[in-house]
Design a protein around this motif. Structure first.
Motif, PDB file in Angstrom:
ATOM      1  N   ARG A  54     -20.302 -23.422  -5.745  1.00 16.27           N
ATOM      2  CA  ARG A  54     -19.402 -24.398  -5.138  1.00 16.27           C
ATOM      3  C   ARG A  54     -19.787 -25.782  -5.639  1.00 16.27           C
ATOM      4  N   THR A  55     -18.805 -26.505  -6.127  1.00 22.32           N
ATOM      5  CA  THR A  55     -19.055 -27.826  -6.689  1.00 22.32           C
ATOM      6  C   THR A  55     -18.195 -28.857  -5.979  1.00 22.32           C
ATOM      7  N   GLY A  56     -18.787 -29.971  -5.650  1.00 19.30           N
ATOM      8  CA  GLY A  56     -18.052 -31.041  -4.982  1.00 19.30           C
ATOM      9  C   GLY A  56     -18.700 -32.383  -5.221  1.00 19.30           C
ATOM     10  N   GLU A  57     -17.937 -33.400  -4.969  1.00 18.69           N
ATOM     11  CA  GLU A  57     -18.452 -34.769  -5.115  1.00 18.69           C
ATOM     12  C   GLU A  57     -19.112 -35.207  -3.811  1.00 18.69           C
ATOM     13  N   SER A 101     -22.917 -35.169   2.102  1.00 16.93           N
ATOM     14  CA  SER A 101     -22.280 -34.596   3.281  1.00 16.93           C
ATOM     15  C   SER A 101     -23.213 -34.557   4.474  1.00 16.93           C
ATOM     16  N   THR A 110     -22.261 -35.290  -8.340  1.00 18.94           N
ATOM     17  CA  THR A 110     -21.681 -33.957  -8.230  1.00 18.94           C
ATOM     18  C   THR A 110     -22.762 -32.987  -7.772  1.00 18.94           C
ATOM     19  N   THR A 162     -23.693 -29.007  -6.990  1.00 19.48           N
ATOM     20  CA  THR A 162     -23.319 -27.628  -7.263  1.00 19.48           C
ATOM     21  C   THR A 162     -24.262 -26.710  -6.506  1.00 19.48           C
TER      22      THR A 162
END
Length: 285
Positions: free
Chosen positions: A14-17, A64, A105, A107
């Motif tokens: 899962r990859t997100g900023e 997050s 980013t 991951t």
């Protein structure tokens, strides 16, 4: 079956900023007990934005605020009761100093699923990079009570031989009664750390402190005591969570200096030196 090891390991990363500001760093530092005494120049490095140095353990909540435990339980192949979940250990590699404000980013993937018989361990790996390159890599070892026995690999041992001789330094740090309530504002909302009724269901007499809060408090003690207050000297930091901490207790932090590293053991003063962090190593320049 609650855990499907093959499915969890085969799942796509899962990859997100992620992004963070100096306010997030300041809140984290306060959550691990920084700022006492409030006007101490050494503490102002953690609590005043114009002088801010980022303690590397901030990486466990950056962006997050999810430190891996909760997010790991939502991965494919994993379906467990939150009341059975404990944070078993944490490993951090710092590739370069963490900026006070940043975007990057992240991951994440399940890097290991281990069968310990009466329990299972998931290893959630999160790699973080910004446009300049890698920043840090986090491995969260998630301990799942009563979820073992599925016939999987037992995994590597993380136990180390005890450090030899008397510790070079021993310091004590008080955990405030409200510390878990403040620390959870950095993103770990597990009710185990705030709700007395939930804590009882999970088998504890009252809410416990986040393991990662103890993790941060301990790193700060090592940096301030043996690394001259220089957060940029930390290269890696690993621990095994050997026992719980209750808000209001006192941490006894013992340190042994070794070549390029500091070995650490943490215990609860009020509970006859009951172990809290074990197999703990801070690697440094």
């Amino acid at each position: 079956m609650p855990i499907d090891a093959a499915k969890a390991l085969a799942a796509e990363p899962r990859t997100g900023e992620i992004a963070w500001t100096a306010k997030d760093v300041l809140l984290y530092h306060l959550g691990i007990g920084a700022g006492l005494p409030a006007t101490d120049p050494d503490e102002l490095r953690y609590t005043l934005e114009s002088r801010l140095h980022v303690l590397p353990s901030f990486a466990t909540v950056a962006g997050s605020g999810a430190p891996g435990v909760i997010s790991g339980l939502s991965m494919p192949g994993v379906e467990v009761d939150l009341a059975r979940v404990l944070h078993g250990g944490q490993t951090l590699q710092v590739h370069r100093p963490i900026p006070a404000t940043g975007t990057a980013t992240a991951t994440s993937r399940i890097a290991g699923v281990y069968d310990k018989g009466t329990a299972a361990i998931l290893v959630l790996r999160t790699e973080v990079a910004d446009p300049q390159g890698p920043l840090w890599t986090n491995d969260a070892q998630i301990f799942l009570r009563a979820e073992g026995g599925f016939g999987g690999d037992r995994g590597p041992s993380t136990r180390l031989d005890p450090p030899a001789g008397e510790p070079e330094r021993t310091v004590e740090r008080t955990v405030r009664e409200d510390q878990a309530l403040l620390y959870r504002l950095s993103g770990d909302w597990n009710p185990l750390h705030a709700d007395p009724e939930f804590a009882k269901v999970a088998g504890f007499e009252r809410p416990i402190l986040h393991g990662l809060c103890t993790y941060g408090m301990t790193l700060k003690a090592v940096v301030d005591t043996l690394l001259g207050g220089d957060v940029t000297r930390v290269r890696a930091y690993a621990t095994r969570f050997a026992g719980v901490v209750y808000p209001g207790e006192t941490l006894r932090i013992r340190m042994w200096r070794q070549e390029g590293a500091v070995r650490v053991a943490v215990s609860s003063v009020e509970r006859d030196d009951a172990p809290v962090l074990a197999d703990t190593v801070v690697e440094h320049t």
